[in-house]
Design an enzyme around this catalytic site. Structure first.
Site, PDB file in Angstrom:
ATOM      1  N   GLU A  35       1.758   1.785  -6.417  1.00 37.18           N
ATOM      2  CA  GLU A  35       3.254   2.123  -6.274  1.00 37.18           C
ATOM      3  C   GLU A  35       3.903   1.591  -4.851  1.00 37.18           C
ATOM      4  OE1 GLU A  35       4.344   6.207  -8.044  1.00 37.18           O
ATOM      5  OE2 GLU A  35       2.590   6.476  -6.611  1.00 37.18           O
ATOM      6  N   SER A  80      -0.760  -7.692  11.039  1.00 33.12           N
ATOM      7  CA  SER A  80      -1.089  -7.512   9.553  1.00 33.12           C
ATOM      8  C   SER A  80      -1.297  -8.753   8.988  1.00 33.12           C
ATOM      9  CB  SER A  80      -0.038  -6.820   9.054  1.00 33.12           C
ATOM     10  OG  SER A  80       0.233  -5.349   9.435  1.00 33.12           O
ATOM     11  N   LEU A  81      -2.128  -8.685   7.876  1.00 39.26           N
ATOM     12  CA  LEU A  81      -2.200  -9.918   7.199  1.00 39.26           C
ATOM     13  C   LEU A  81      -1.107 -10.062   6.042  1.00 39.26           C
ATOM     14  CD1 LEU A  81      -6.217  -9.891   6.787  1.00 39.26           C
ATOM     15  CD2 LEU A  81      -4.926 -11.198   8.430  1.00 39.26           C
ATOM     16  N   LYS A 104     -12.096  -5.892   2.722  1.00 33.58           N
ATOM     17  CA  LYS A 104     -10.897  -5.321   3.437  1.00 33.58           C
ATOM     18  C   LYS A 104     -11.115  -3.785   3.591  1.00 33.58           C
ATOM     19  CE  LYS A 104      -6.008  -5.239   3.747  1.00 33.58           C
ATOM     20  NZ  LYS A 104      -5.854  -3.882   3.735  1.00 33.58           N
ATOM     21  N   ARG A 125      -5.175   1.167  16.554  1.00 28.71           N
ATOM     22  CA  ARG A 125      -4.286  -0.205  16.463  1.00 28.71           C
ATOM     23  C   ARG A 125      -2.903  -0.055  16.748  1.00 28.71           C
ATOM     24  NH1 ARG A 125      -2.822  -3.455  10.811  1.00 28.71           N
ATOM     25  NH2 ARG A 125      -1.842  -1.587  10.409  1.00 28.71           N
ATOM     26  N   GLU A 159     -13.272  -1.644  11.839  1.00 33.74           N
ATOM     27  CA  GLU A 159     -12.810  -0.560  10.932  1.00 33.74           C
ATOM     28  C   GLU A 159     -13.350   0.766  11.028  1.00 33.74           C
ATOM     29  OE1 GLU A 159      -9.325   0.092   8.172  1.00 33.74           O
ATOM     30  OE2 GLU A 159      -9.987  -1.274   9.744  1.00 33.74           O
ATOM     31  N   CYS A 387      -9.562  31.176 -11.891  1.00 35.72           N
ATOM     32  CA  CYS A 387     -10.482  30.477 -11.886  1.00 35.72           C
ATOM     33  C   CYS A 387     -11.007  29.891 -13.376  1.00 35.72           C
ATOM     34  CB  CYS A 387     -11.731  30.511 -11.023  1.00 35.72           C
ATOM     35  SG  CYS A 387     -13.117  29.490 -11.186  1.00 35.72           S
ATOM     36  N   CYS A 390     -15.018  31.574 -13.288  1.00 38.12           N
ATOM     37  CA  CYS A 390     -15.565  32.722 -13.085  1.00 38.12           C
ATOM     38  C   CYS A 390     -14.470  33.814 -13.312  1.00 38.12           C
ATOM     39  CB  CYS A 390     -16.035  32.959 -11.615  1.00 38.12           C
ATOM     40  SG  CYS A 390     -14.755  32.764 -10.287  1.00 38.12           S
ATOM     41  N   CYS A 414     -18.681  31.979  -6.838  1.00 34.93           N
ATOM     42  CA  CYS A 414     -18.450  31.368  -7.912  1.00 34.93           C
ATOM     43  C   CYS A 414     -19.466  30.154  -8.374  1.00 34.93           C
ATOM     44  CB  CYS A 414     -16.835  30.614  -7.768  1.00 34.93           C
ATOM     45  SG  CYS A 414     -16.458  29.684  -9.498  1.00 34.93           S
TER      46      CYS A 414
END
Length: 678
Positions: A35, A80-81, A104, A125, A159, A387, A390, A414
């Site tokens: 998106e 940035s790239l 990346k 950064r 990174e 749940c 259980c 659980c």
């Protein structure tokens, strides 16, 4: 019309900036990458059509993390790239010059500086020009060495990432909820407690050498130089003559590693850069990127429309997660029927309804099925109040860090909370029980057949029911039982690994067992005393947990404490004792069985054909008194690579250091082919 376009541009800017802020600061996801890219492309198109760029447009600035702390201006701007999803654009950008293609990585960029061989600072950064100084957290981040051999001024960009394995383990052990490894990594660097950050297992992977006072004009040489300094740099491949064919071949290799999950770290595409770093600096700066500094390639996600059949709520670890079950669609060559909806916040963000809702799905980065849009909502999205396993009351929790709403089972016992641990228990590295997947375990848990490890060895009492279940049958049920029976005889290090003791991977388990037999390890953990000590009182340990096994090479106080505290937990100890009654535990001899490789250190890369895999070759070398390292260095004796002429980073570094590269055939001829059972 222009006013309408301006309003739309402002709307896109607001949505994109809000999403970026959440993305880079460990908050709940505002939109998917799919998106975000679609909105960003629409904004760029509108800016071109109108000839107008509004204030704060993300097309003109670097997305910013807002980690609090001492701000510091970058010596070299971290821009940035430019991005593309078209291979043709990539080839055109390359201009027939040699290029490097690398991962990346999907984490948080850190700029690390060394002076006089000493680490001087670590800075996020930030906005590309000003970041936050987090040098105090450096010791909690793996692979940022305190010292390097080079004494000059050195600036490196890399990174901070968390592997999928460490991410899953953290969620399982902590009970916290994060959408993905990048979200956890960025959220972790907002913490002040060094020990707490260390628990997240963040690793730093350098992806470019920004500055050094040594004259190196080749990007490949600069990365190889970082390897020589002891850094564990990003995986990369050289394309000498970029053409549509050669680039497609290289991209296909990286894509296959993503699809087959060979790459342990999250990525959101690939980075392309010129080998000629002088030429790369001649480009102009437009918007928030330099035109020749590099190009980001993102996979074109294939989308398909389908119809929601139901939302299944699945309880695993501490969270009850919604899963979309829909009419099957073909994506990336596979049939997809289900996709995780992550959490309540994501369902609300999407605006998903009930059965009959028309949805659009993709396989993000070729791997993960994901609902990206609601075409038409039908009915209401309903959050269960109990749940599904259980039937204890379920409650909604809101994360103080990210604001994410998640659903949790209130029952501490659980059985579903054991799913991830049970999956590791039956895994190939653990008890090696074929035929029992995580999905199968989930079924057994929901049927009430399994709630702890020992229950797996009682499944034969359900063989008739199992043989009649959909997707199984008599043959499948019999095969599962045979595999369970076979696993009753297990090597001690595999059993310890299968127990899901925090920080105890296979290597740690082997190190512990090289010092003490299993029974003695357990006794010492419980009592804090040697096995022959008269004091075995669980409630009066003689030794602090961090000190019991800290003396063992490669263990240290943190791993010692985790191992000891696990066994001092009465619940864990009782379950272990019930399990051990059903097993026959062996301890293989780990001492070398020969001396053909004594005194030699090998690095193995690429595929092998004489051995089943590289692990088997490694085991053989160790059985012959040799060592196997992960990276080429001055202490390496031989690099084993069946592609001796490869231009890979390891081959290039070996040549620079004068280390002989040998094929597997040459290794076998010189050192033999005795298969190790280790």
């Amino acid at each position: 019309m222009t006013d309408d376009k301006t309003l739309r541009m402002q709307q896109l800017i607001n949505e994109l900036n809000e999403a970026s802020d959440a993305y880079y600061n460990g908050q709940a996801e505002r939109m998917t990458d799919y998106e975000w890219d679609a909105r960003f492309d629409e904004l760029k198109r509108l800016e071109t059509e109108t000839g107008t760029t509004l204030p704060d447009s993300p097309t003109q600035k670097v997305s910013e993390d807002s980690i609090t702390g001492q701000k510091e201006e970058h010596e070299f701007a971290a821009l940035s790239l430019a991005k593309t999803k078209q291979i043709g654009d990539l080839v055109k950008w390359a201009e027939q010059r040699p290029i490097w293609i690398s991962w990346k990585l999907d984490g948080l960029t850190l700029v690390v500086t060394y002076d006089n061989g000493q680490l001087s600072k670590v800075v996020t950064r930030g906005n590309g020009h000003i970041g936050t100084n987090i040098t105090h957290l450096a010791e909690a981040i793996s692979d940022i060495p305190k010292t390097i051999a080079h004494k000059g001024h050195t600036v490196i960009r890399g990174e901070a990432v968390i592997s999928y394995e460490d991410f899953d383990r953290f969620l399982m052990e902590s009970g916290e909820d994060y959408a993905n490894p990048r979200n956890l990594a960025s959220g972790s660097l907002t913490l002040k407690d060094v020990d707490e950050v260390r628990q997240r297992h963040i690793r730093w992977i350098p992806f470019t050498l920004v500055y050094t006072d040594i004259d190196l004009n080749s990007w490949g040489d600069r990365m190889a130089w970082l390897d020589q300094q002891g850094f564990k740099t990003v995986e990369r491949q050289l394309v000498e003559a970029p053409s549509l064919s050669s680039v497609e071949t290289c991209l296909a290799g990286f894509t296959e590693k993503v699809v087959s999950k060979q790459n342990p770290f999250p990525v959101d595409g690939l980075v392309i850069c010129y080998d000629d770093t002088a030429y790369a600096q001649t480009g102009s700066v437009t918007g928030h990127h330099a035109t020749r500094a590099g190009l980001a390639f993102k996979w074109q996600d294939e989308a398909a429309d389908t119809v929601l059949q139901e939302i299944e709520w699945s309880c695993a670890a501490s969270t009850i997660s919604p899963v979309a079950i829909f009419q099957p669609v073909e994506l990336e060559g596979t049939t997809v029927r289900r996709a995780s909806l992550c959490n309540i916040s994501e369902c609300e963000r999407l605006g998903i309804g009930g059965p009959g809702t028309q949805i659009s799905v993709i396989k993000a980065n070729k791997i993960i099925p994901k609902v990206i849009a609601i075409k038409q909502s039908v009915g209401s999205f309903i959050v269960p109040c109990e749940c599904p396993v259980c039937h204890a009351p379920a409650k909604i929790s809101v994360s103080e860090v990210s604001g994410t709403k998640t659903l949790h089972c209130t029952n501490a016992e659980c059985p579903a909370k054991q799913l991830k641990k049970l999956a590791r228990f039956v895994s190939k590295e653990g008890m090696n029980i074929d035929g029992i997947s995580e999905q199968t375990l989930s079924k057994f848990i929901n049927l009430g057949w399994i709630s702890e490890y020992a229950d797996i060895y009682e499944l034969r009492s359900h063989i008739l029911e199992l043989s009649r279940m959909e997707g199984f049958g008599e043959k499948s049920a019999s095969n599962i039982m045979r595999s369970i029976d076979k696993s009753r005889e297990v090597q001690a290090h595999r059993l310890l690994y299968a127990l899901n003791i925090p920080l105890c991977g296979l290597d740690v388990c082997k190190r512990l067992l090289s010092a003490y037999p299993l029974d003695e390890l357990v006794t010492m953990a419980v009592s804090g005393s040697p096995a022959d000590s008269p004091q075995l009182d669980l409630f009066a340990p003689q030794t602090e947990p961090q000190d019991v096994f800290a003396h063992i090479n490669g263990i240290g106080p943190e791993k010692s404490a985790q191992f000891v505290l696990w066994f001092r937990n009465e619940h864990n100890l009782a379950r272990y004792r019930r399990l051990i009654e059903k097993l026959s535990v062996t301890t293989p001899d780990v001492s070398p069985s020969g001396d053909r490789c004594t005194g030699l250190t090998f690095v193995i890369t690429g595929d092998v054909h004489h051995y089943k895999n590289r692990n088997e070759l490694k085991a053989y070398i160790e059985s012959q008194g040799g060592k196997v390292a992960s990276a080429v260095s001055g202490s390496t004796s031989f690099l084993i690579n069946n592609d001796v002429t490869s231009t890979s980073g390891k081959n290039k570094k070996a040549k620079e250091l004068g280390i002989q590269i040998i094929s597997e055939d040459e290794f076998v001829a010189a050192y033999g082919l005795v298969k190790s059972e280790k």
